[in-house]
Structures are given as C-alpha cells and as structure tokens.
Design a protein around this motif. Structure first.
Motif, PDB file in Angstrom:
ATOM      1  N   CYS A   1      -6.836   3.938  -1.407  1.00 25.55           N
ATOM      2  CA  CYS A   1      -6.911   4.585  -0.011  1.00 25.55           C
ATOM      3  C   CYS A   1      -8.305   5.108   0.123  1.00 25.55           C
ATOM      4  O   CYS A   1      -8.665   6.060  -0.194  1.00 25.55           O
ATOM      5  N   ASP A   2      -9.308   4.177   0.659  1.00 25.89           N
ATOM      6  CA  ASP A   2     -10.682   4.476   0.547  1.00 25.89           C
ATOM      7  C   ASP A   2     -11.102   5.750   1.309  1.00 25.89           C
ATOM      8  O   ASP A   2     -12.052   6.303   1.189  1.00 25.89           O
TER       9      ASP A   2
ATOM     10  N   GLU B   1      -3.261  11.592   2.244  1.00 30.37           N
ATOM     11  CA  GLU B   1      -2.936  12.631   3.028  1.00 30.37           C
ATOM     12  C   GLU B   1      -2.389  13.894   2.293  1.00 30.37           C
ATOM     13  O   GLU B   1      -2.340  13.927   1.179  1.00 30.37           O
ATOM     14  N   ALA B   2      -2.263  15.235   2.998  1.00 23.98           N
ATOM     15  CA  ALA B   2      -2.127  16.459   2.317  1.00 23.98           C
ATOM     16  C   ALA B   2      -0.887  16.144   1.395  1.00 23.98           C
ATOM     17  O   ALA B   2       0.073  15.619   1.760  1.00 23.98           O
ATOM     18  N   GLY B   3      -0.998  16.896   0.151  1.00 25.71           N
ATOM     19  CA  GLY B   3      -0.061  16.866  -0.875  1.00 25.71           C
ATOM     20  C   GLY B   3       0.228  15.716  -1.852  1.00 25.71           C
ATOM     21  O   GLY B   3       1.124  15.533  -2.764  1.00 25.71           O
ATOM     22  N   TYR B   4      -0.851  14.541  -1.970  1.00 27.10           N
ATOM     23  CA  TYR B   4      -0.820  13.404  -2.572  1.00 27.10           C
ATOM     24  C   TYR B   4      -2.166  13.328  -3.110  1.00 27.10           C
ATOM     25  O   TYR B   4      -3.155  13.772  -2.464  1.00 27.10           O
ATOM     26  N   THR B   5      -2.279  12.674  -4.364  1.00 29.21           N
ATOM     27  CA  THR B   5      -3.336  12.403  -5.004  1.00 29.21           C
ATOM     28  C   THR B   5      -3.392  11.157  -5.746  1.00 29.21           C
ATOM     29  O   THR B   5      -2.553  10.341  -5.781  1.00 29.21           O
TER      30      THR B   5
ATOM     31  N   CYS C   1       0.883  -1.232   0.049  1.00 33.72           N
ATOM     32  CA  CYS C   1       0.099   0.112  -0.149  1.00 33.72           C
ATOM     33  C   CYS C   1       0.702   1.208  -0.004  1.00 33.72           C
ATOM     34  O   CYS C   1       1.966   0.997   0.421  1.00 33.72           O
ATOM     35  N   SER C   2       0.055   2.276  -0.516  1.00 31.33           N
ATOM     36  CA  SER C   2       0.974   3.696  -0.333  1.00 31.33           C
ATOM     37  C   SER C   2       1.288   4.090   1.170  1.00 31.33           C
ATOM     38  O   SER C   2       0.381   3.527   1.869  1.00 31.33           O
ATOM     39  N   SER C   3       2.063   4.786   1.436  1.00 32.62           N
ATOM     40  CA  SER C   3       2.466   5.362   2.686  1.00 32.62           C
ATOM     41  C   SER C   3       1.603   6.347   2.863  1.00 32.62           C
ATOM     42  O   SER C   3       1.917   7.123   3.860  1.00 32.62           O
ATOM     43  N   HIS C   4       0.780   6.943   2.010  1.00 33.61           N
ATOM     44  CA  HIS C   4       0.271   8.316   2.044  1.00 33.61           C
ATOM     45  C   HIS C   4      -1.299   8.261   2.257  1.00 33.61           C
ATOM     46  O   HIS C   4      -1.841   9.116   1.833  1.00 33.61           O
ATOM     47  N   CYS C   5      -1.756   7.091   2.728  1.00 34.66           N
ATOM     48  CA  CYS C   5      -3.216   7.234   2.872  1.00 34.66           C
ATOM     49  C   CYS C   5      -3.727   8.288   3.992  1.00 34.66           C
ATOM     50  O   CYS C   5      -2.697   8.101   4.957  1.00 34.66           O
ATOM     51  N   GLN C   6      -4.586   8.523   3.929  1.00 38.18           N
ATOM     52  CA  GLN C   6      -5.311   9.548   4.976  1.00 38.18           C
ATOM     53  C   GLN C   6      -5.201   8.879   6.429  1.00 38.18           C
ATOM     54  O   GLN C   6      -5.463   7.981   6.560  1.00 38.18           O
ATOM     55  N   ASN C   7      -4.472   9.727   7.313  1.00 36.03           N
ATOM     56  CA  ASN C   7      -4.481   9.185   8.802  1.00 36.03           C
ATOM     57  C   ASN C   7      -3.619   8.265   8.908  1.00 36.03           C
ATOM     58  O   ASN C   7      -3.842   7.299   9.836  1.00 36.03           O
ATOM     59  N   ASN C   8      -2.553   7.759   7.854  1.00 38.46           N
ATOM     60  CA  ASN C   8      -1.830   6.745   8.112  1.00 38.46           C
ATOM     61  C   ASN C   8      -2.829   5.471   7.814  1.00 38.46           C
ATOM     62  O   ASN C   8      -1.843   4.381   8.475  1.00 38.46           O
TER      63      ASN C   8
END
Length: 245
Positions: free
Chosen positions: A103-104, A108-112, A86-93
């Motif tokens: 990332c359902d 997190e800020a800065g990623y899309t 998984c990406s390490s940038h899903c919301q709230n880790n």
C-alpha cells in the motif's frame, strides 16, 4: 490475452513468420520481433526476459503486475498472473501496488506493515499504530486497534469512549455517577470518593457523624493520662499519711 499466447489463434502467423525468418537465415535481436524484426517487445516478460522473436509473446510468463502483454492487473490484484488480492486496508481505500502488493500511500487506521494486513500491536491504535490505548479501560482490557475505544467501559473515576477523561469535580466512581459527600472539606477523589472531612464527620466518604461514635482516640488518651496522674497522686498521699502516723 494470456502471456503464453493462444497457439491455435497464432498458428498461421507463427508459421509464416518462422518461414520468413528462416528464409533470411537470422533471428531478431533481443527485444524485437515480427516480420523484418520491426516490432519492439512490450517489456513485461517475467525476469526481464525478451519476448519471443516471432510472436512477441512472453514464453515464460509475465512480470508481476501484468496479465497478458497488453494488460496490467486490474485494481485490487497484484503479483504474478495477478492472482493475489490486495489488502482492503490501504489508506483511503486505494489499490495496492500491482507488482508488490504494497500500500504505497500507507494503511488506514488500525493496520500496519507494507501490505497493511496486520492489526496494530496490542495496546496501540490509530494511524501507523502510533497512539497508546488508555490505561483505564475496565479490567485492563485492550482498546480497539482502530479508534482506541474501550468497548467494556472505564475503570472507576474515568469516562469517555477512550477512558481518557477524569470525572468532573464533585463526582466519582463508575461512570462518574456518584456525588462527593457535602461533608468533604475539598472535592473528593475521583476514583473512590475519599476526602478530608469537615469537623464532626468521619469515614472514607465523610458520611459518619463522629458524635455518634466512640470517644475519639486523642480524648481517650487524655482521659487515661489524667486517670494515671490522679491514681499516682493518691498513692503518694496514702504513702505519706502512713509515714507520719
């Protein structure tokens, strides 16, 4: 336990169950397996296939998000055989979806994007990349895609981590470190310190004493005009004097 099963471990069971199935002369209905077909398949086989009617195993492997018919992917992994990280940038880790990797809950800020594995487009930052960078980052540099900070500083006349604040009244220039001239009629421009000067002062920053300089242009024009009138008057008087002699 692997979806293909451990053939050595299940050898005896397979032999017995096949013998029983053959002795009755039929195969379990799809979705069921085991002795007298009393056991229901777990339903995690790839492409929604039925499990093996004897062992209950998925002969062609497991569906996305599963590794073995009894165990889901552990948090942080997804897909076929749980081999994708998984990406390490899903919301709230949070962990991603174990089937799709999405990332359902968002990024997190800065990623899309759905996998949250791409940074914001150039010139944007923050949650869902909805915020625009300041136009006053030094030398037209792009701000940080996460928090919008202008790492190299701000253009003249602007301050703040994001270069989104003007110099306060009475100051101008790089980092707003210059004071406006006290000879300005009003406050100076926050970028270069230029202003309208008080009487007797001149220059962009009103730092030149006009009495120390060459006569002002309007006065020069006036003196030139006066000299022209005097000369013309002299010519008229001379011409008239010659005429009456």
């Amino acid at each position: 336990m692997a979806c293909n099963g451990d053939k050595f471990f299940f050898f005896k069971i397979i032999f017995v169950l096949y013998s029983v199935a053959n002795s009755y002369g039929y195969v379990c209905q799809g979705g069921w397996y085991g002795l007298e077909c009393k056991l229901r398949c777990f339903g995690h086989c790839r492409n929604n296939a039925f499990c093996n009617h004897v062992t209950g195993q998925c002969d062609n492997g497991c569906a996305e998000g599963w590794k073995g018919i009894y165990s889901e992917c552990k948090d942080g992994y997804y897909g076929l055989d749980c081999k994708f990280k998984c990406s390490s940038h899903c919301q709230n880790n949070g962990p991603c979806n174990k089937k799709t990797g999405h990332c359902d809950e968002g990024c997190e800020a800065g990623y899309t994007n759905l996998l949250c594995n791409s940074v914001c487009p150039s010139g944007y930052f923050g949650n869902r990349c909805m915020e625009r960078c300041s136009a006053y980052c030094l030398n037209d540099m792009v701000c940080n895609h996460v928090d919008g900070v202008c790492a190299d500083g701000c253009d003249d006349g602007y301050i703040g981590d994001r270069c989104d604040k003007l110099c306060k009244g009475g100051y101008y220039g790089r980092n707003c470190s210059q004071k406006c001239s006290p000879k300005c009629i009003d406050t100076c421009q926050h970028t270069d310190g230029s202003c309208t000067c008080s009487f007797g002062w001149m220059g962009i920053n009103c730092n030149q004493d006009s009495t120390d300089s060459v006569l002002p242009i309007p006065l020069i024009w006036f003196l030139g005009l006066l000299l022209s009138v005097v000369l013309n008057l002299c010519f008229v008087l001379i011409a008239g004097f010659k005429h009456f002699r």
